[in-house]
Scaffold this active site. Structure first.
Site, PDB file in Angstrom:
ATOM      1  N   ARG A 115       0.582  -9.193  13.780  1.00  0.00           N
ATOM      2  CA  ARG A 115      -0.088  -8.138  13.000  1.00  0.00           C
ATOM      3  C   ARG A 115      -0.989  -8.745  11.932  1.00  0.00           C
ATOM      4  O   ARG A 115      -2.063  -8.220  11.633  1.00  0.00           O
ATOM      5  CB  ARG A 115       0.955  -7.207  12.371  1.00  0.00           C
ATOM      6  N   ARG A 135      12.360  -5.746   4.761  1.00  0.00           N
ATOM      7  CA  ARG A 135      12.102  -4.302   4.735  1.00  0.00           C
ATOM      8  C   ARG A 135      13.059  -3.559   5.666  1.00  0.00           C
ATOM      9  O   ARG A 135      13.243  -3.946   6.811  1.00  0.00           O
ATOM     10  CB  ARG A 135      10.650  -4.085   5.187  1.00  0.00           C
ATOM     11  N   ARG A 137      12.354  -1.961  11.242  1.00  0.00           N
ATOM     12  CA  ARG A 137      11.374  -1.518  12.236  1.00  0.00           C
ATOM     13  C   ARG A 137      11.207  -2.607  13.273  1.00  0.00           C
ATOM     14  O   ARG A 137      11.173  -3.784  12.932  1.00  0.00           O
ATOM     15  CB  ARG A 137      10.024  -1.279  11.545  1.00  0.00           C
ATOM     16  N   LYS A 168       0.828  -1.209   0.000  1.00  0.00           N
ATOM     17  CA  LYS A 168       0.000   0.000   0.000  1.00  0.00           C
ATOM     18  C   LYS A 168       0.868   1.267   0.000  1.00  0.00           C
ATOM     19  O   LYS A 168       0.584   2.213  -0.715  1.00  0.00           O
ATOM     20  CB  LYS A 168      -0.912   0.052   1.241  1.00  0.00           C
ATOM     21  N   ARG A 206      -8.908   0.505  10.253  1.00  0.00           N
ATOM     22  CA  ARG A 206      -8.434  -0.853  10.509  1.00  0.00           C
ATOM     23  C   ARG A 206      -9.451  -1.692  11.264  1.00  0.00           C
ATOM     24  O   ARG A 206      -9.184  -2.839  11.554  1.00  0.00           O
ATOM     25  CB  ARG A 206      -7.148  -0.789  11.319  1.00  0.00           C
TER      26      ARG A 206
HETATM   27  P1  AMP Z   1       1.544   0.261   9.773  1.00  0.00           P
HETATM   28  O1  AMP Z   1       2.774   1.039   9.484  1.00  0.00           O
HETATM   29  O2  AMP Z   1       0.342   0.767   9.025  1.00  0.00           O
HETATM   30  O3  AMP Z   1       1.741  -1.232   9.599  1.00  0.00           O
HETATM   31  O4  AMP Z   1       1.200   0.502  11.320  1.00  0.00           O
HETATM   32  C1  AMP Z   1       2.126   0.164  12.338  1.00  0.00           C
HETATM   33  C2  AMP Z   1       1.401  -0.003  13.652  1.00  0.00           C
HETATM   34  O5  AMP Z   1       0.745   1.225  14.012  1.00  0.00           O
HETATM   35  C3  AMP Z   1       0.285  -1.035  13.647  1.00  0.00           C
HETATM   36  O6  AMP Z   1       0.761  -2.362  13.870  1.00  0.00           O
HETATM   37  C4  AMP Z   1      -0.585  -0.529  14.802  1.00  0.00           C
HETATM   38  O7  AMP Z   1      -0.002  -0.841  16.063  1.00  0.00           O
HETATM   39  C5  AMP Z   1      -0.503   0.973  14.624  1.00  0.00           C
HETATM   40  N1  AMP Z   1      -1.567   1.474  13.712  1.00  0.00           N
HETATM   41  C6  AMP Z   1      -1.417   2.021  12.486  1.00  0.00           C
HETATM   42  N2  AMP Z   1      -2.597   2.390  11.960  1.00  0.00           N
HETATM   43  C7  AMP Z   1      -3.531   2.041  12.886  1.00  0.00           C
HETATM   44  C8  AMP Z   1      -4.944   2.145  12.938  1.00  0.00           C
HETATM   45  N3  AMP Z   1      -5.662   2.652  11.915  1.00  0.00           N
HETATM   46  N4  AMP Z   1      -5.569   1.681  14.050  1.00  0.00           N
HETATM   47  C9  AMP Z   1      -4.881   1.162  15.103  1.00  0.00           C
HETATM   48  N5  AMP Z   1      -3.546   1.030  15.108  1.00  0.00           N
HETATM   49  C10 AMP Z   1      -2.864   1.470  14.010  1.00  0.00           C
END
Ligand code: AMP
Length: 227
Positions: free
Chosen positions: A173, A127, A162, A13, A88
């Protein structure tokens, strides 16, 4: 254009958002990036979000909705946006619909990126990102000889993994995605907004599929999407 890109972590994405940002001149709004920045700056939201992020759980809705409400109110989002990693869960999707209804600017489309979980685990394990400029690289797809530092920043900082990209956390996740986020596909399909694409391919091929999916929108929504 007001779109949501939906898909498991590592489904591409973010990479495709960068293409859409250039093509349509609208911002990518990634709640993951906004939360990581809040953590790095030590804000109240960041301090409260950190533990959930490190363990691969969702951050509580109150924080995420607070962050997204502030971001959508910024000037550059007035002409459209690409939401990456938000919503989410169902409560977030409903809150987003309410926010956009108040503005009279509903979503134009939701694109679901479909990728096998085995491929995702491989992609995420490779990554690496630059903590300075945020660019993301992949050791599996980088050309041979690519140095382990960011070549986009003048002082060439090292690329790092990360913390939540470690394999056990990635599995967590993916479970969270399957239980809480994937069901949103049905919610958006029922509204006629969902377009699914097979995202298990090279970057350019996925871009072509994404463009085709957006072009398949009814003409009226495409016109609004071009604004
Ligand atoms: P991402 O980079 O989108 O994979 O997000 C990394 C982490 O941020 C996720 O594993 C969640 O802990 C938190 N996170 C990101 N977006 C959301 C969301 N919309 N709702 C809840 N937690 C989020």
């Amino acid at each position: 254009m007001r779109i949501v890109l939906m898909g498991a972590p590592g489904s591409g994405k973010g990479t495709q958002s960068q293409y859409l940002v250039e093509r349509f001149g609208i911002p990518q709004i990634s709640t993951g990036d906004l939360l990581r920045s809040a953590v790095a700056r030590g804000t109240e939201y960041g301090l409260r979000a950190k533990a959930a992020m490190d363990s691969g759980q969702l951050v509580v809705d109150e924080i995420v909705l607070g962050i997204i409400r502030e971001r959508l109110a910024e000037k550059d989002a007035a002409g459209g946006f690409i939401l990456d990693g938000f919503p989410r869960n169902l409560a977030q999707a409903q809150a987003l619909a309410d926010m956009l209804a108040v503005l009279g600017k509903p979503l134009d489309a939701v694109v679901l990126f479909e990728v096998d979980y085995a491929e995702i685990i491989k992609r995420i394990s490779g990554r690496r990102s630059c903590q300075q400029c945020g660019r993301v690289f992949n050791v599996h797809t980088a050309p041979p000889g690519t140095p382990p530092h960011c070549d986009q920043c003048d002082d060439k900082p090292p690329l790092v993994q990360r913390r939540d990209d470690e394999e056990a956390t990635v599995r967590r996740r993916l479970e969270v995605y399957e239980q809480q986020t994937r069901p949103l596909a049905q919610y958006y399909a029922a509204q006629g907004l969902l377009r699914s694409i097979d995202a298990q391919a090279g970057v350019q091929q996925v871009t072509a599929r994404l463009v085709a999916a957006l072009e398949s929108l009814p003409a009226a929504r495409r016109r609004s999407a071009a604004r």
